[in-house]
Design a protein around this motif. Structure first.
Motif, mmCIF file in Angstrom:
data_model
loop_
_atom_site.group_PDB
_atom_site.id
_atom_site.type_symbol
_atom_site.label_atom_id
_atom_site.label_comp_id
_atom_site.label_asym_id
_atom_site.label_seq_id
_atom_site.Cartn_x
_atom_site.Cartn_y
_atom_site.Cartn_z
ATOM 1 N N LEU A 54 54.322 37.762 50.274
ATOM 2 C CA LEU A 54 53.981 38.944 49.205
ATOM 3 C C LEU A 54 52.461 39.025 49.073
ATOM 4 N N LEU A 55 51.862 40.076 49.773
ATOM 5 C CA LEU A 55 50.372 40.276 49.731
ATOM 6 C C LEU A 55 50.101 41.104 48.706
ATOM 7 N N LEU A 56 49.134 40.345 47.810
ATOM 8 C CA LEU A 56 48.816 40.894 46.347
ATOM 9 C C LEU A 56 47.307 41.784 46.584
ATOM 10 N N SER A 57 47.179 42.551 45.877
ATOM 11 C CA SER A 57 45.891 43.244 46.033
ATOM 12 C C SER A 57 44.704 42.198 45.881
ATOM 13 N N PRO A 58 43.506 42.480 46.631
ATOM 14 C CA PRO A 58 42.370 41.538 46.605
ATOM 15 C C PRO A 58 41.969 41.239 45.059
ATOM 16 N N ASP A 59 41.767 39.787 44.973
ATOM 17 C CA ASP A 59 41.345 39.389 43.426
ATOM 18 C C ASP A 59 40.197 40.028 43.047
ATOM 19 N N GLY A 60 40.134 40.672 41.989
ATOM 20 C CA GLY A 60 38.920 41.115 41.133
ATOM 21 C C GLY A 60 38.559 42.204 41.790
ATOM 22 N N VAL A 61 39.327 43.299 42.673
ATOM 23 C CA VAL A 61 38.758 44.636 42.848
ATOM 24 C C VAL A 61 39.533 45.413 42.040
ATOM 25 N N PRO A 62 39.210 46.156 41.280
ATOM 26 C CA PRO A 62 39.701 47.054 40.150
ATOM 27 C C PRO A 62 40.055 48.346 40.693
ATOM 28 N N LEU A 63 41.268 48.917 40.255
ATOM 29 C CA LEU A 63 41.585 50.409 40.739
ATOM 30 C C LEU A 63 41.341 51.345 39.351
#
Length: 289
Positions: free
Chosen positions: A75-84
């Motif tokens: 399960l690949l999460l969105s990069p830590d601390g990179v906002p959308l």
């Protein structure tokens, strides 16, 4: 949001939290409604109007404190601390027109064409994966239009109140919550076209000054006209219609839209002492599958 996915230990937080997903959101809405009413004759009136709506919504959402164990589990999460930064903006005009006839002061018959609008927005999702983008967090508006006719009256020297309505409405861009396999998440999306039509009725009868009865009944036929990408249910196979994590439910009933509902109730009030009143009430209701 602090989901626990697959219950894997997270050394970053010393817990089983998969990820922390803070969200900061803002929304503003403006609306104005105008109506013209024409008294065709003393007992008949034509009313027409429209509502203009403007909606704007902004959000900041990101993953923090990602659990590295989830990548090992696939399960690949969105990069830590990179906002959308998803954004939604929309405008709408919803017209309506109603013809009303009152044969007397205690009865009314009406026919109406009405439209409705539910603004789009941004899914406040609990999990951001690599497949999540600002664009696929945004969903569009839901719109409806249709007709209804009704009868309202106070009868039996105003001891009996009745309300009967027949309706038929179409929905476009129906907003539903569904699982998205691309983002491994539940989110709101515009899923389908749908149609609902039926009959509803209710009554209140003051049998005596102390005893009253009430009830309502509804017959509702609600079906998807087109919904080829509904999520599959747990364990659904390709032979049962699940292809690519989706099933086609066009022509099938909407969720939580029973065909038949009704309710019956009674209420009895009596004085039992100075400044004291006892109120006894009973009701029963039925909902079909």
């Amino acid at each position: 949001n602090v989901p626990d996915i697959l219950h894997a230990y997270n050394p970053t937080t010393n817990s089983y939290v998969s990820v922390m997903t803070p969200v900061v959101a803002s929304a503003e809405s403006y609306s104005v409604f105008g109506q013209l009413r024409w008294k065709i004759m003393p007992s008949m009136e034509l009313a027409g109007g429209a509502r203009y709506s403007h909606d704007k919504k902004n959000s900041m959402i990101m993953s923090t404190m990602n659990n590295p164990a989830l990548a090992v589990l696939g399960l690949l999460l969105s990069p830590d601390g990179v906002p959308l930064y998803p954004h939604y903006s929309g405008n709408n005009v919803s017209p309506e027109v109603t013809l009303t006839w009152k044969p007397d002061s205690d009865q009314m018959i009406y026919a109406a064409y009405k439209t409705g609008y539910k603004a789009g927005g941004i899914s406040n999702t609990g999990l951001l994966t690599l497949g999540t983008t600002a664009a696929n967090l945004v969903f569009g508006p839901e719109k409806t239009n249709g007709f209804e006719v009704g009868y309202k009256a106070d009868l039996l020297q105003r001891t009996l109140r009745v309300d009967l309505t027949a309706y038929r409405y179409n929905y476009n861009g129906l907003q539903v919550t569904a699982f998205n396999p691309a983002t491994f998440n539940f989110s709101i999306k515009n899923a389908a076209k749908a149609r609902t039509y039926g009959l509803t009725g209710s009554f209140e009868w003051l049998a005596t000054d102390q005893l009253s009865f009430n009830g309502n009944v509804g017959w509702n036929h609600a079906r998807y006209l087109a919904f080829p990408s509904n999520q599959c249910y747990l364990g659904q196979t390709a032979a049962q219609g699940c292809v690519g994590f989706a099933q086609d439910v066009s022509g099938k009933p909407l969720s939580r839209a029973p065909n038949i509902t009704f309710k019956l109730g009674a209420d009895y009030k009596t004085d039992i002492a100075t400044n004291w009143v006892a109120d006894f009430a009973v009701s029963a209701q039925y909902t079909s599958t």
